[in-house]
Write a protein that holds these residues in place. Structure first.
Motif, PDB file in Angstrom:
ATOM      1  N   SER A 230      84.096  68.976  33.842  1.00  0.00           N
ATOM      2  CA  SER A 230      82.894  68.597  33.092  1.00  0.00           C
ATOM      3  C   SER A 230      81.650  69.296  33.613  1.00  0.00           C
ATOM      4  CB  SER A 230      82.694  67.074  33.115  1.00  0.00           C
ATOM      5  OG  SER A 230      83.715  66.429  32.382  1.00  0.00           O
TER       6      SER A 230
ATOM      7  N   ASN B 242      83.579  69.724  25.053  1.00  0.00           N
ATOM      8  CA  ASN B 242      84.086  68.745  26.006  1.00  0.00           C
ATOM      9  C   ASN B 242      83.741  67.360  25.458  1.00  0.00           C
ATOM     10  OD1 ASN B 242      84.562  67.051  28.216  1.00  0.00           O
ATOM     11  ND2 ASN B 242      83.878  68.587  29.700  1.00  0.00           N
TER      12      ASN B 242
ATOM     13  N   VAL C  11      89.181  68.034  25.105  1.00  0.00           N
ATOM     14  CA  VAL C  11      88.549  69.228  24.548  1.00  0.00           C
ATOM     15  C   VAL C  11      88.892  69.304  23.071  1.00  0.00           C
ATOM     16  CG1 VAL C  11      90.509  70.682  25.207  1.00  0.00           C
ATOM     17  CG2 VAL C  11      88.290  71.726  24.773  1.00  0.00           C
TER      18      VAL C  11
ATOM     19  N   TYR D  78      93.780  69.381  30.018  1.00  0.00           N
ATOM     20  CA  TYR D  78      92.596  68.540  29.865  1.00  0.00           C
ATOM     21  C   TYR D  78      92.458  68.145  28.393  1.00  0.00           C
ATOM     22  CZ  TYR D  78      87.621  67.218  30.352  1.00  0.00           C
ATOM     23  OH  TYR D  78      86.420  66.551  30.367  1.00  0.00           O
TER      24      TYR D  78
ATOM     25  N   MET E 290      85.379  73.414  32.597  1.00  0.00           N
ATOM     26  CA  MET E 290      85.508  72.441  31.520  1.00  0.00           C
ATOM     27  C   MET E 290      86.258  71.207  32.006  1.00  0.00           C
ATOM     28  SD  MET E 290      84.795  71.793  28.270  1.00  0.00           S
ATOM     29  CE  MET E 290      84.610  73.282  27.261  1.00  0.00           C
ATOM     30  N   SER E 291      87.328  71.405  32.755  1.00  0.00           N
ATOM     31  CA  SER E 291      88.119  70.272  33.224  1.00  0.00           C
ATOM     32  C   SER E 291      87.345  69.410  34.218  1.00  0.00           C
ATOM     33  CB  SER E 291      89.424  70.759  33.861  1.00  0.00           C
ATOM     34  OG  SER E 291      89.180  71.396  35.098  1.00  0.00           O
TER      35      SER E 291
ATOM     36  N   ASP F 289      79.789  72.069  28.796  1.00  0.00           N
ATOM     37  CA  ASP F 289      79.943  71.198  27.629  1.00  0.00           C
ATOM     38  C   ASP F 289      80.575  71.910  26.444  1.00  0.00           C
ATOM     39  OD1 ASP F 289      78.328  69.052  28.921  1.00  0.00           O
ATOM     40  OD2 ASP F 289      76.742  70.557  28.735  1.00  0.00           O
TER      41      ASP F 289
END
Length: 282
Positions: free
Chosen positions: A74, A216, A96, A93, A71-72, A77
């Motif tokens: 990208s 995200n 989110v 991050y 996630m951090s 999603d």
């Protein structure tokens, strides 16, 4: 919290194209084996594809920290994660956003973590010292964080016991039943599934915010996030959508409510300045 942050790679934060027209990559938390996980979440992916008119692919990760790392960076999603992973991810991050929290089978928007044991193990949470304790993962809400909290409520600590991370909640339940550990920490709902094999819940935490779907915000537009939120909130598990949801996983078939970052302040308070070890001592 600093110790947990070291569990996943620090990556530069960079802008990524919004996944408005392309495929949405959805990463469910690996609480169970890959086959079971995909079976439970594939119907949700199909539902979102139909409602959003966009492809939704499931992305499997071996552990919680891998999802946070993706996630951090990208690389995903959407994610289905518990409260502690969300708090840790948000701290690292900020891009989110929690969209919805999924209701439990009872209809509640919160759940509990349990300390469970097999009767023959004679595990007393008021006397636990030098006992074998099975945990899920460092980033699992029902892992070190919850078990340590329950023991500390009795004037004890995991540090004076032998604990080991086993990964998935099912693995914890089965290891305790087999007698490999004297007790284990896992989600109460999963522990109850093993009651027929003799697993007993000794103690439970206070209610914690239910598992959520998070997005995200660098790769999913505000419009798309709102569409996903509305599609899930509008589901009626007791009425028109009962048949549809019957094929979804146990953790996501009971409806959903809107989520916000404030829902997780209880986890932040519980975590405080605690340092959760990345490895067991057993």
């Amino acid at each position: 919290m600093a110790a947990l942050m070291a569990l996943w790679v620090t990556a530069p934060l960079f802008a990524a194209p919004l996944s408005q027209a392309g495929t949405l990559r959805f990463a469910p938390l690996p609480m169970q084996d890959r086959e079971t996980l995909f079976k439970q979440f594939q119907p949700l992916a199909v539902f979102l594809e139909a409602r959003l008119q966009v492809a939704v692919s499931l992305d499997y990760s071996d552990n919680y920290s891998e999802i946070l790392d993706k996630m951090s960076r990208s690389k995903v999603d959407l994610a289905y994660i518990g409260p502690l992973p969300y708090v840790e991810l948000r701290a690292r991050y900020p891009h989110v956003e929690p969209l919805v929290r999924f209701r439990e089978a009872s209809g509640a928007t919160a759940y509990t973590c349990a300390l469970a044991a097999f009767p023959d193990n004679f595990f007393d949470p008021y006397l636990a010292h030098d006992r074998r304790v099975a945990l899920t993962q460092p980033l699992s809400t029902c892992g070190y964080l919850s078990v340590e909290g329950l023991l500390r409520g009795n004037g004890l600590t995991l540090k004076n016991n032998r604990y080991r991370y086993l990964g998935k909640h099912d693995a914890v339940a089965l290891a305790v039943i087999r007698g490999e550990f004297d007790a284990g920490g896992l989600k109460t709902g999963i522990a109850r599934k093993y009651a027929h094999l003799g697993l007993e819940i000794i103690e439970e935490t206070d209610p914690l915010p239910a598992f959520a779907m998070v997005a995200n915000t660098r790769t999913v537009s505000a419009q798309r996030r709102d569409e996903i939120r509305r599609a899930l909130i509008d589901l009626d598990p007791a009425g028109k959508d009962r048949a549809l949801l019957s094929g979804w996983g146990d953790n996501i078939r009971h409806g959903a409510v809107a989520a916000s970052d404030d829902d997780y302040d209880v986890i932040r308070a519980l975590l405080g300045n605690a340092r959760i070890p990345s490895e067991g001592n057993h």
